[in-house]
Write an enzyme that holds these catalytic residues in place. Structure first.
Site, short mmCIF file in Angstrom:
data_model
loop_
_atom_site.label_atom_id
_atom_site.label_comp_id
_atom_site.label_asym_id
_atom_site.label_seq_id
_atom_site.Cartn_x
_atom_site.Cartn_y
_atom_site.Cartn_z
N GLY A 283 58.63 60.25 29.83
CA GLY A 283 59.48 59.06 29.75
C GLY A 283 59.90 58.58 31.12
O GLY A 283 59.15 58.66 32.10
N SER A 284 61.14 58.13 31.23
CA SER A 284 61.58 57.40 32.43
C SER A 284 61.65 58.25 33.69
O SER A 284 61.70 57.70 34.79
CB SER A 284 62.95 56.77 32.17
OG SER A 284 62.84 55.77 31.17
N THR A 285 61.69 59.59 33.57
CA THR A 285 61.68 60.40 34.79
C THR A 285 60.38 60.20 35.57
O THR A 285 60.33 60.48 36.77
CB THR A 285 61.85 61.90 34.47
OG1 THR A 285 60.86 62.29 33.50
CG2 THR A 285 63.24 62.19 33.92
#
Length: 551
Positions: A283-285
């Site tokens: 995801g956003s990491t």
């Protein structure tokens, strides 16, 4: 007179007949059955038993013992010598951790030798000796004990009854830790009582390994990650703490834990070290690497402004941000701080699929990191040849590929340490000799790494996705992630992985922490509210503990 002579003759004939029978029997036993009977006698009077060598110790970075071997005993029976099996089973059950019925099976086995129990501690073995039970004896053995309890259980791994490592470092370092087994011959008298113990082959002990784990940080990290896992009724959770300057692992925690002294009810998944074996969509990491590639290739700067509509269309996909909004103008730094999906995809499109694929590989995704731990997963990363039209709409925001926590740690360490990608280090010494690690290689310029660190400060600043997390006196940086779980060819609407990657102090990081929570329940599944606070708690303990001065 003749009658007397006749009686003497008959008596002589009877004696002669008996002698002939005895002689024939002796000839039969000696000539025909002699070899077999001699073999049976030898098997009944001697017994070869294995004497295991003690395994080497596993130590933390400060020399504290995490796993050690100690003297123990195996309890055995010579079933045909046991006079009262039921009474013997009852008396043994009062000392051993076995039921009377389990012991009775061994006591009545159809063999000349039967093990009743392995890894019996020395006091219990002494009690059994003092009972002087017919047909019961003890042999030297060893057992694994854990002075720090269940600390780092999945990292240490399990040891089987044969003293062979089954998982974790115990398996991966078997050639170092494992001693060499010896053999002893028990010689018994005609009544089956042991009269002599001969050494056939001497046993030798294994060597120690010293890990980079710090027991105090490990214990605190396990406590925090267990609290998060229980609070959110998660499927699982893991946290890793690293010194990004050297890539040495200070803690590697898993929840739920496992009791290495009671493996009977443990499954293979219970023993899994999630830090190296759990694969998930980040995801956003992952957006930090999208931005890093774009900065390094001079496609954008931190101050580049993009006009972002509420949604973006890529091939057959329409993507929007996590929170509904209208059209906005955001800089690259703001896109990262606010974790804009539309913004990250826009940057990915500007970078281009070919260059983006190259950067994913350069940061080490899709292959093992090489950490000194067995069965490390490699994740799943599509090659550029396998990209579809929508891939460049998925991958820049951490969808459509899977990673492991340790891969994310290695890649974020490169951002934290100035651009050098190194192999994570879990072993400091083996048999007293320092473990030499590869120097690593540069993946991004130090200036680009500094720009990303500065941008990631915004994640924990007002308006960022983890703005409520702070450690007084320290400037923090990091990135939140909230990823839907892929299933049945799509994405679940109810299952998520919440994660956070963070480091401190932001300008010159000396501590890097990953927190990954698998399928948190209760309606709160965001990385900023589930995983990020755990990072703050770990950092609050570790920074002063390591003597890292405030900013």
């Amino acid at each position: 007179m003749r009658l007397v002579e006749r009686r003497i003759g008959l008596l002589f004939a009877a004696f002669f007949l008996c002698f002939a029978v005895i002689l024939a029997r002796a000839l039969w036993l000696q000539g025909v059955r002699g070899g077999a009977l001699a073999s049976e006698a030898t098997s009944q009077q001697t017994e070869l038993v294995t004497v295991p060598g003690l395994r080497g110790r596993v130590l933390d970075r400060r020399g504290q013992e995490l796993a050690v071997s100690e003297d123990a005993a195996s309890v055995y029976a010579t079933p045909y010598q046991v006079k009262d099996p039921e009474r013997t089973a009852s008396r043994l059950a009062s000392v051993l951790d076995f039921s009377r019925d389990e012991l009775l099976k061994g006591l009545t086995a159809n063999s000349g030798f039967s093990y009743l129990a392995h890894k019996v501690d020395v006091p219990a073995a002494e009690k059994i000796k003092q009972m002087k039970l017919a047909g019961i004896g003890t042999l030297p053995d060893s057992r694994r004990t854990y002075p720090q309890g269940d600390l780092a259980a999945q990292v240490l791994g399990a040891v089987g009854t044969d003293n062979q490592g089954l998982s974790g470092l115990e398996a991966g370092q078997q050639s170092v830790l494992g001693g060499s087994d010896g053999q002893e011959r028990i010689v018994k008298d005609a009544l089956g009582e042991p009269i002599r113990l001969d050494t056939v082959t001497a046993a030798s002990d294994g060597h120690d390994i010293k890990t980079t784990i710090d027991a105090a940080i490990q214990a605190k990290t396990e406590q925090i990650i267990a609290s998060v896992g229980q609070q959110y009724a998660a499927k699982g959770a893991t946290a890793i703490v690293m010194d990004p300057r050297s890539s040495q692992i200070l803690a590697m925690a898993n929840w739920p834990g496992v009791d290495l002294n009671n493996l009977g009810s443990a499954s293979s998944s219970d023993l899994q070290n999630q830090a190296t074996g759990f694969t998930y969509e980040p995801g956003s990491t992952f957006k930090a690497f999208t931005v890093a590639g774009a900065l390094e290739d001079h496609v954008v700067t931190p101050d580049t402004i993009f006009h972002l509509d509420p949604t973006i269309h890529v091939a057959d996909r329409t993507i929007e941000d996590a929170e509904p909004r209208g059209p906005v103008d955001l800089s690259v730094a703001q896109i990262l701080a606010q974790s804009s999906n539309v913004g990250a995809i826009t940057i990915g499109l500007k970078l281009g699929a070919t260059k983006f694929s190259r950067w994913v590989s350069r940061f080490g995704f899709g292959r093992p990191t090489g950490i000194q731990f067995p069965a490390e997963e490699r994740g799943i990363v599509p090659s550029y040849a396998d990209y579809s039209g929508s891939s460049i709409g998925n991958l820049p925001i951490g969808q459509g590929l899977s990673v492991t926590p340790i891969q994310m740690m290695a890649a974020y360490a490169a951002i934290a340490n100035g651009g050098i990608l190194r192999r994570p280090q879990l072993l400091e010494q083996v048999d007293g000799q320092p473990v030499t690690e590869p120097a690593g290689h540069r993946v991004i310029k130090s200036g680009v790494a500094a720009e990303i660190r500065q941008m990631l400060e915004g994640v924990l600043a007002p308006g960022g996705t983890a703005s409520e997390v702070s450690v007084p006196g320290y400037t923090l940086a990091g990135k939140t992630g909230t990823a839907q779980v892929a299933e049945n060819g799509g994405y679940s609407e109810t299952k998520f992985v919440a994660s956070f990657m963070g480091f401190a102090p932001a300008a010159n990081p000396r501590l890097l922490v990953a927190v990954i929570v698998d399928e948190p329940q209760g309606g709160n599944y965001y990385g900023g509210s589930v995983a990020a606070p755990a990072f703050g708690q770990i950092a609050s303990f570790a920074l002063p503990y390591l003597g890292i001065a405030p900013n």
